[in-house]
Design a protein around this motif. Sequence first.
Motif, PDB file in Angstrom:
ATOM      1  N   LYS A  24     -54.207  86.207  43.410  1.00 16.00           N
ATOM      2  CA  LYS A  24     -54.068  85.293  44.556  1.00 16.00           C
ATOM      3  C   LYS A  24     -53.978  83.853  44.071  1.00 16.00           C
ATOM      4  CE  LYS A  24     -56.456  84.032  48.819  1.00 16.00           C
ATOM      5  NZ  LYS A  24     -57.329  82.890  48.694  1.00 16.00           N
ATOM      6  N   LYS A  32     -46.250  83.083  48.102  1.00 17.05           N
ATOM      7  CA  LYS A  32     -47.645  82.994  48.526  1.00 17.05           C
ATOM      8  C   LYS A  32     -48.262  84.371  48.280  1.00 17.05           C
ATOM      9  CE  LYS A  32     -47.232  79.047  51.050  1.00 17.05           C
ATOM     10  NZ  LYS A  32     -47.697  77.844  50.465  1.00 17.05           N
ATOM     11  N   CYS A  73     -50.602  83.077  42.491  1.00 21.25           N
ATOM     12  CA  CYS A  73     -49.584  82.865  43.535  1.00 21.25           C
ATOM     13  C   CYS A  73     -49.715  81.473  44.146  1.00 21.25           C
ATOM     14  CB  CYS A  73     -49.704  83.921  44.627  1.00 21.25           C
ATOM     15  SG  CYS A  73     -49.255  85.582  44.118  1.00 21.25           S
ATOM     16  N   GLU A  74     -50.942  81.079  44.444  1.00 23.49           N
ATOM     17  CA  GLU A  74     -51.176  79.776  45.063  1.00 23.49           C
ATOM     18  C   GLU A  74     -50.794  78.622  44.144  1.00 23.49           C
ATOM     19  OE1 GLU A  74     -55.285  80.203  46.139  1.00 23.49           O
ATOM     20  OE2 GLU A  74     -54.806  81.119  48.072  1.00 23.49           O
TER      21      GLU A  74
END
Length: 81
Positions: free
Chosen positions: A20, A36, A23-24
Amino acid sequence: MRVDKFLKNARIIKRRTIAKEACEQGRVLVNGKESKPGVEVDIGDIVQINFGNNKMKIEIIDISEHVPKDKAQDMYKILNS
């Protein structure tokens, strides 16, 4: 399936929180576009992950919710690294 969950299930990245965060931070591209964590991926999509100077480009071959460790590499094909 969400791209962060796919990266964790395929054991490309060990933990979903790390996937996560990648991706951010703009380190994961799906079909050439920054993604995202919640971007949905499907069979045939190209995912590129940038780890510092290393780049890994894969094509998604299979999507499964629960994957045994020895079958995780069957979920994708490495295009170049």
